[in-house]
Design a protein around this motif. Structure first.
Motif: not given
Length: 770
Positions: A549-553, A578-590, A592-600
């Motif tokens: 979680a927090g990995y830079f994309v 409803g994406n629960n895998l990625f997030r973005i800094g509203t001011s930085t534009g970065e 990043r991942t919100k959580r670890r990957m799963s098999d699903n």
């Protein structure tokens, strides 16, 4: 496995033997037994040894077996006693659904000698099933005008049991409106009807809830229930009713159009269109009050429409009708009395009847000079007048009766006393109310917009006080003032003659009275910077499956050609919803991942980033990125190493290139050192001419960074980190100097700076404030 194969092989052999024996009709007479369904395992059904007259001691040698074609071995034989017993659960409803008679056909087989005996076992029904309706709730719509004795069919309950265990009767919960008529016919043919016993009234009870119960013939009986929901359908059997038969209200005369006089309310307890009421005024003879009052047909609100004059009509009587929307509409009416309240809107009128003209200078005290009458058309206290003589004059008024007076001599008269009138001279110059007026106008505003209105005063009277306005040309270095704005000579309104562009012209001023500042408008959308392109092109990024979680994309960067808050950008994820895998800094534009990957999770995730500015209205741009999930970081690196590299030997051409690069680098380094030295020398010698960088605060919470003649605005977004600062060119005029403190540590000075006419871009900066 060998045992089961042997068992099945033996079973097939026995079946073949049976068929062969049937072919030659070797079977004996059929035996018949009965057993109740759901009997316990081991229950004795009958004694085969006794009925076939076989010796019990011969059972071992003759190998008595039960053979059937059913999927289960419902019956078996006790090898010791020779009794036929229950071997598995027998469910009559499973074996013989919807059949009145249910039986099991089996064969008993003996060896030495071979003998086959057909056996019929009748399965007797037990009351193991309750009546069941196909629905939980049954809805009936019954009109409230239905007559007594009307019938309504009800759903029938089903029971898997038969005979006496099937449905026998129905019962209805206690109520005052309906009864139940149960009709019994052939076996398992029992129906019920709902019979209306008492008239219905929807206004008292719009919905009736009943419970229908089905009972079977078991002992004890089993039951099933069905909820009956009876909706009473409305009929137009009620008349609209006003709260009062007579309404009284008042309104002041001269009330403007639209003034609310009263709101009438008629209610109809019917439903739907039968209860919707329309209001109307009932005309009385030739009197038409529609020009004086307006009655809203749906709300019943009465408002003033025409002129009210107490002196002409002190009161109005209106009859209002309320009618519903039913098929056969019903109506009622009420009376409304509106009293017009007098307002003191009429000045007294004075009539003078002269009895002595001219008045002799030697007239005696008490001599009647004239008769004066005062009249006022208003009523009540507004119509009572009081007369008096103003000033110090040799006359007085004597009241004769109510509003009638006599003007009599009250002292010696002197003809030589006269009145002197002073005429005006134009000895005052016009004076503006403010010496300087600052005007802010949005760029791209339409031509002909009014910027402001200037006003001047003149203390003179008449024609000497009449003013006219003109605009003086100040020969502006970019545009003449008269080509940009114009002034109305009579009203003083200053209007635009062209549309302004903030990026080209930020301010101009008139030497006489008005400074005009062009305000930036949000007319530029954000622009996505490389390496990503805007929406419509494919951009791709890869991340490893093991990313935490927090990995830079990716990092999205954008700019906006506008200024100030119109250029304050924020970044958002718009797709997928409803994406629960990625997030973005509203001011930085970065991103990043919100959580670890799963098999699903998918292997490819399309992400759409929306970049919005802070203007009104907000403009935006989008960029699409396909995020590909790979197995490891090594797979990411190989994507950039797929181009083969050809190794060549070190040639003479490479040597010449290397020498040229080194020479250019040395020259560039020497030039850079010289430039730095000269710059430092100039900075020390011209310290007095250039001020130090300044940070300025503004009332709206933003900061300004100033150096020399350049000025920038610094704005914080709501979720910006402490070290993230956004810098913009300042769109507003400078302010006076004042001392401010930041974090209690460093002290900065707000300074007055000149407007910067050059357009300055913006970006994101990192500042450490200690």
């Amino acid at each position: 496995i060998e045992y089961h194969l042997f068992f099945h092989r033996q079973e097939y052999i026995w079946i073949a033997v049976l068929l062969w024996m049937y072919r030659y009709d070797w079977s004996a007479a059929q035996l018949s037994y009965s057993v109740s369904e759901e009997a316990n395992k081991g229950t004795v059904v009958g004694n085969i040894v006794k009925d076939l007259q076989i010796n019990v001691q011969d059972l071992e040698t003759r190998d008595l077996r039960i053979v059937s074609t059913y999927s289960k071995d419902y019956l078996d034989v006790n090898q010791r006693s020779g009794a036929l017993i229950v071997n598995d659960r027998i469910n009559r409803e499973e074996l013989c659904a919807n059949l009145a008679k249910c039986s099991l056909e089996i064969q008993a087989v003996l060896k030495s000698p071979t003998h086959v005996q057909r056996i019929e076992v009748n399965v007797l029904d037990v009351n193991d099933n309750a009546p069941r309706f196909s629905e939980n709730i049954h809805i009936l719509n019954v009109s409230e005008s239905s007559l007594r004795g009307e019938r309504y069919f009800l759903p029938v309950a089903e029971d898997a049991d038969i005979g006496g265990n099937a449905v026998k009767t129905y019962k209805l919960s206690t109520n005052e409106h309906f009864s139940l008529d149960v009709q019994s016919g052939e076996e398992q043919d029992v129906a019920a009807e709902l019979v209306l016993q008492k008239p219905l009234d929807r206004e008292k009870q719009p919905i009736i809830k009943l419970l229908l119960t089905a009972l079977d013939g078991g002992k004890p009986p089993r039951t099933g229930t069905l909820s009956l929901l009876i909706n009473i359908i409305d009929v137009n059997d009620n008349v609209p009713s006003f709260e009062k038969s007579l309404y009284k209200t008042s309104v002041q005369e001269n009330s403007p159009a639209g003034t609310v006089v009263i709101k009438l309310n008629a209610s109809d307890i019917d439903e739907g269109v039968n209860g919707k009421v329309i209001y109307s005024v009932i005309k009385q003879g030739t009197i038409d009050l529609s020009n004086i009052f307006y009655l809203h047909p749906e709300t019943g609100e009465i408002t003033v429409k025409g002129d009210l004059d107490f002196e002409k009509t002190p009161a109005y009587e209106i009859r209002v009708q309320a009618k519903d929307h039913g098929h056969s509409p019903r109506s009622s009416h009420t009376k409304l009395l509106i009293e017009v309240i007098d307002v003191n809107d009429n000045a007294p009128e004075i009539t003078v009847t002269s009895l002595m003209s001219p008045v002799k200078e030697d007239a005696e005290t008490g001599t009647i000079v004239a008769l004066i009458g005062a009249r006022d058309q208003d009523g009540g206290n507004n119509g009572v007048t009081h007369c008096q003589v103003l000033g110090s004059v040799p006359f007085k008024l004597i009241s004769n009766y109510k509003n009638d007076y006599s003007l009599v001599v009250d002292g010696p008269l002197d003809r030589e006393v006269i009145t002197v009138h002073v005429s005006d001279v134009n000895d005052n110059a016009p004076r503006f109310m403010a010496p300087v007026i600052n005007v802010y106008v949005k760029e791209n505003s339409p031509t002909g917009s009014v910027l402001c209105s200037v006003k001047a005063l003149d203390a003179d009277l008449g024609d000497n006080a009449k003013l006219s306005y003109t605009l003086l040309n100040n020969n502006h270095r970019i545009i003449p003032i008269t080509s940009a704005v114009n002034i109305n000579s009579e009203t003083g309104d200053i209007v635009t003659l062209q549309s302004f562009n903030f990026e080209e012209l930020k301010t101009f001023h008139s030497n006489v009275t008005v400074n005009v500042f062009i305000l930036d408008e949000n007319d530029n959308s954000p622009t996505i910077l490389a390496p990503y392109s805007e929406h419509g092109s494919v951009n791709s990024e890869s991340i490893p499956y093991s990313a935490e979680a927090g990995y830079f994309v990716a990092k999205i960067r954008a700019v906006d050609a506008d200024s100030g808050y119109n250029a304050l950008l924020s970044y958002h994820l718009s797709e997928p919803k409803g994406n629960n895998l990625f997030r973005i800094g509203t001011s930085t534009g970065e991103v990043r991942t919100k959580r670890r990957m799963s098999d699903n999770d998918l292997k490819t995730h399309p992400v759409v980033v929306l970049v919005c500015d802070n203007g009104e209205p907000s403009l935006s741009a989008t960029v699409s990125i396909d995020v590909v999930v790979v197995e490891s970081t090594a797979d990411i690196q190989t994507q950039f190493r797929h181009v083969p590299i050809k190794e060549d030997s070190f040639s003479d051409l490479n040597l010449y290139l290397l020498i040229a690069i080194v020479a250019v680098s040395v020259i560039f380094l020497l030039s850079l050192i010289t430039l730095i030295a000269v710059r430092c020398h100039r900075t020390e010698s011209s310290f007095s001419r250039y001020s130090a960088p300044m940070i300025t605060t503004h009332p709206d919470g933003s900061w300004s960074y100033s150096k020399s003649t350049q000025q920038y605005d610094v704005c914080f977004s709501s979720d910006t980190l402490k070290s993230d600062v956004v810098v913009f060119p300042a769109p507003f005029p400078p302010v006076d100097a004042e001392l401010i403190s930041i974090n209690g540590g460093d002290t900065f000075t707000r300074t007055q700076t000149l407007p910067n006419t050059e357009k300055v871009g913006f970006g994101f900066a990192k500042l450490l404030l200690s």
